[in-house]
Design an enzyme around this catalytic site. Structure first.
Site, PDB file in Angstrom:
ATOM      1  N   ARG A 155       7.257 -11.003  -0.837  1.00 22.89           N
ATOM      2  CA  ARG A 155       6.715 -12.284  -0.400  1.00 22.89           C
ATOM      3  C   ARG A 155       5.362 -12.510  -1.048  1.00 22.89           C
ATOM      4  O   ARG A 155       4.648 -11.550  -1.397  1.00 22.89           O
ATOM      5  CB  ARG A 155       6.573 -12.314   1.125  1.00 22.89           C
ATOM      6  CG  ARG A 155       7.860 -12.047   1.881  1.00 22.89           C
ATOM      7  CD  ARG A 155       7.596 -11.960   3.380  1.00 22.89           C
ATOM      8  NE  ARG A 155       8.827 -11.749   4.140  1.00 22.89           N
ATOM      9  CZ  ARG A 155       9.285 -10.569   4.515  1.00 22.89           C
ATOM     10  NH1 ARG A 155       8.620  -9.462   4.173  1.00 22.89           N
ATOM     11  NH2 ARG A 155      10.399 -10.463   5.207  1.00 22.89           N
ATOM     12  N   LYS A 179       6.091  -7.923   7.211  1.00 21.44           N
ATOM     13  CA  LYS A 179       5.985  -8.557   8.522  1.00 21.44           C
ATOM     14  C   LYS A 179       6.000  -7.502   9.614  1.00 21.44           C
ATOM     15  O   LYS A 179       6.701  -6.499   9.517  1.00 21.44           O
ATOM     16  CB  LYS A 179       7.146  -9.534   8.735  1.00 21.44           C
ATOM     17  CG  LYS A 179       7.038 -10.803   7.887  1.00 21.44           C
ATOM     18  CD  LYS A 179       8.149 -11.775   8.241  1.00 21.44           C
ATOM     19  CE  LYS A 179       7.983 -13.088   7.490  1.00 21.44           C
ATOM     20  NZ  LYS A 179       9.053 -14.064   7.840  1.00 21.44           N
ATOM     21  N   HIS A 250       8.594 -17.964  -3.509  1.00 25.20           N
ATOM     22  CA  HIS A 250       9.758 -17.602  -2.706  1.00 25.20           C
ATOM     23  C   HIS A 250      11.045 -17.824  -3.485  1.00 25.20           C
ATOM     24  O   HIS A 250      12.050 -17.149  -3.243  1.00 25.20           O
ATOM     25  CB  HIS A 250       9.776 -18.401  -1.402  1.00 25.20           C
ATOM     26  CG  HIS A 250      10.261 -17.604  -0.234  1.00 25.20           C
ATOM     27  ND1 HIS A 250       9.564 -16.525   0.287  1.00 25.20           N
ATOM     28  CD2 HIS A 250      11.383 -17.707   0.523  1.00 25.20           C
ATOM     29  CE1 HIS A 250      10.231 -16.012   1.302  1.00 25.20           C
ATOM     30  NE2 HIS A 250      11.347 -16.705   1.461  1.00 25.20           N
ATOM     31  N   ARG A 253      11.711 -14.744  -5.269  1.00 26.62           N
ATOM     32  CA  ARG A 253      12.266 -13.767  -4.313  1.00 26.62           C
ATOM     33  C   ARG A 253      13.764 -14.013  -4.114  1.00 26.62           C
ATOM     34  O   ARG A 253      14.569 -13.072  -4.155  1.00 26.62           O
ATOM     35  CB  ARG A 253      11.516 -13.893  -2.987  1.00 26.62           C
ATOM     36  CG  ARG A 253      12.020 -13.017  -1.840  1.00 26.62           C
ATOM     37  CD  ARG A 253      11.071 -13.197  -0.660  1.00 26.62           C
ATOM     38  NE  ARG A 253      11.576 -12.689   0.607  1.00 26.62           N
ATOM     39  CZ  ARG A 253      11.470 -11.431   1.020  1.00 26.62           C
ATOM     40  NH1 ARG A 253      10.897 -10.528   0.236  1.00 26.62           N
ATOM     41  NH2 ARG A 253      11.921 -11.067   2.205  1.00 26.62           N
ATOM     42  N   HIS A 276      13.837  -7.314   5.220  1.00 25.05           N
ATOM     43  CA  HIS A 276      14.449  -8.125   6.270  1.00 25.05           C
ATOM     44  C   HIS A 276      14.735  -7.256   7.488  1.00 25.05           C
ATOM     45  O   HIS A 276      15.300  -6.167   7.369  1.00 25.05           O
ATOM     46  CB  HIS A 276      15.767  -8.735   5.791  1.00 25.05           C
ATOM     47  CG  HIS A 276      15.592  -9.874   4.843  1.00 25.05           C
ATOM     48  ND1 HIS A 276      16.579 -10.298   3.988  1.00 25.05           N
ATOM     49  CD2 HIS A 276      14.527 -10.705   4.625  1.00 25.05           C
ATOM     50  CE1 HIS A 276      16.142 -11.323   3.282  1.00 25.05           C
ATOM     51  NE2 HIS A 276      14.914 -11.585   3.646  1.00 25.05           N
ATOM     52  N   TYR A 285      22.340 -14.488   0.664  1.00 28.84           N
ATOM     53  CA  TYR A 285      22.418 -14.305  -0.786  1.00 28.84           C
ATOM     54  C   TYR A 285      23.837 -14.051  -1.266  1.00 28.84           C
ATOM     55  O   TYR A 285      24.158 -14.306  -2.420  1.00 28.84           O
ATOM     56  CB  TYR A 285      21.471 -13.181  -1.222  1.00 28.84           C
ATOM     57  CG  TYR A 285      20.042 -13.511  -0.905  1.00 28.84           C
ATOM     58  CD1 TYR A 285      19.393 -14.577  -1.540  1.00 28.84           C
ATOM     59  CD2 TYR A 285      19.339 -12.812   0.064  1.00 28.84           C
ATOM     60  CE1 TYR A 285      18.096 -14.905  -1.224  1.00 28.84           C
ATOM     61  CE2 TYR A 285      18.034 -13.133   0.382  1.00 28.84           C
ATOM     62  CZ  TYR A 285      17.423 -14.186  -0.264  1.00 28.84           C
ATOM     63  OH  TYR A 285      16.130 -14.522   0.053  1.00 28.84           O
TER      64      TYR A 285
END
Length: 304
Positions: A155, A179, A250, A253, A276, A285
């Site tokens: 990110r 995150k 992004h 990414r 994730h 994806y």
């Protein structure tokens, strides 16, 4: 304000917002952007209730969301506001501000999952091979961050937070703080390594200032690079490639994840690389790859 059971001390609007903000920042460790969005949503809910928590129940929540829908709010916004309402009512109940948690009865709204735009593999190659005008520090930095964004799929916030010591040149991995402050190691290839070495040896020393600290990527004034600068770099480079969609970091990414799957990587490996929390997030994806296959089929097969 008196609460519905009459036994708890009331809480004012400002106190509720302030305490909820501290909870989101310190306990949930959410990003400043997410905290701002949640506080905006709660502020909207409290406006709907004239600033009072008393009487907040499932009927009020549904009426507020219906009002938002009637005002033309997007499905993604409604999904976020539903999630925020559930978080807020659960917090209020734990604090004793509500006698029950009405959010438990609120259905989970789902935002539409649109397929992200991605580069074709030849387009990605053209973006990274776009000739630099010179070997100025800024050009070396831009090439290095572009290579690293595509090589790792990190990110933009993770890229900006990288320090020099987060790059392990012996193992060709970077240490990323994602995150929820979850740390992961992400590999990268030789093109990214060469670009990083050129930047760190010939570019970064010319931009270093007292305020630079350990930051890997620096802005023009020597401070840690910001997300806005990275976005401008990505947009500018994509504009040099004919036919490439206009996208930000992004998009690189998304492209990296799609190309990994097209190259045979398994879904769980891509999930780990991207950081994730849920495999469901990564599965989009696979849809991107299938759509690209269908497009190629429709274009090439005589009986498509």
């Amino acid at each position: 304000m008196a609460l519905g059971d009459g036994g708890n001390v009331g809480v004012g609007r400002d106190e509720a917002l302030g305490e909820f903000s501290r909870y989101l920042r310190l306990e949930r460790d959410l990003s400043p952007h997410t905290v701002r969005a949640y506080l905006t949503d709660v502020d909207s809910l409290l406006d709907y209730m004239d600033g009072e928590l008393e009487g907040l129940d499932i009927a009020v929540l549904r009426a507020w969301l219906a009002d938002q829908h009637g005002a033309g709010k997007a499905r993604a916004t409604l999904a976020r506001r539903t999630a925020c309402a559930r978080t807020f009512t659960a917090y209020c109940h734990r604090r004793g501000w509500l006698p029950a948690d009405p959010g438990l009865l609120l259905g989970s709204a789902k935002a539409p999952r649109s397929l992200p735009a991605v580069l074709g593999q030849e387009q990605a190659q053209a973006v990274l091979d776009a000739p630099s005008t010179d070997a100025e520090p800024k050009e070396l930095r831009d090439q290095a961050l572009l290579e690293l964004l595509y090589a790792t799929g990190v990110r933009v916030s993770e890229l900006c937070a990288l320090d020099v010591d987060d790059v392990d040149r012996e193992r060709n991995v970077i240490r990323v703080l994602g995150k929820g402050r979850k740390e992961r190691s992400v590999p990268f290839g030789l093109p990214a390594l060469r670009a990083l070495d050129r930047w760190c040896i010939h570019g970064r020393p010319l931009l270093v200032r007292a305020q630079s600290g350990p930051a890997l990527f620096l802005g023009a004034r020597g401070g840690r690079i910001d997300a806005g600068t990275v976005r401008r770099v990505v947009h500018a480079r994509l504009a040099q490639v004919d036919g490439a969609p206009d996208m930000g970091p992004h998009g690189l990414r998304h492209s990296a994840a799609t190309h990994l799957l097209e190259g045979g990587a398994d879904l769980r490996s891509v999930q780990e690389l991207l950081g994730h929390a849920s495999l469901n997030t990564t599965q989009i994806y696979t849809h991107v790859s299938i759509e690209r296959l269908r497009a190629a089929y429709r274009q090439a097969h005589p009986r498509a």
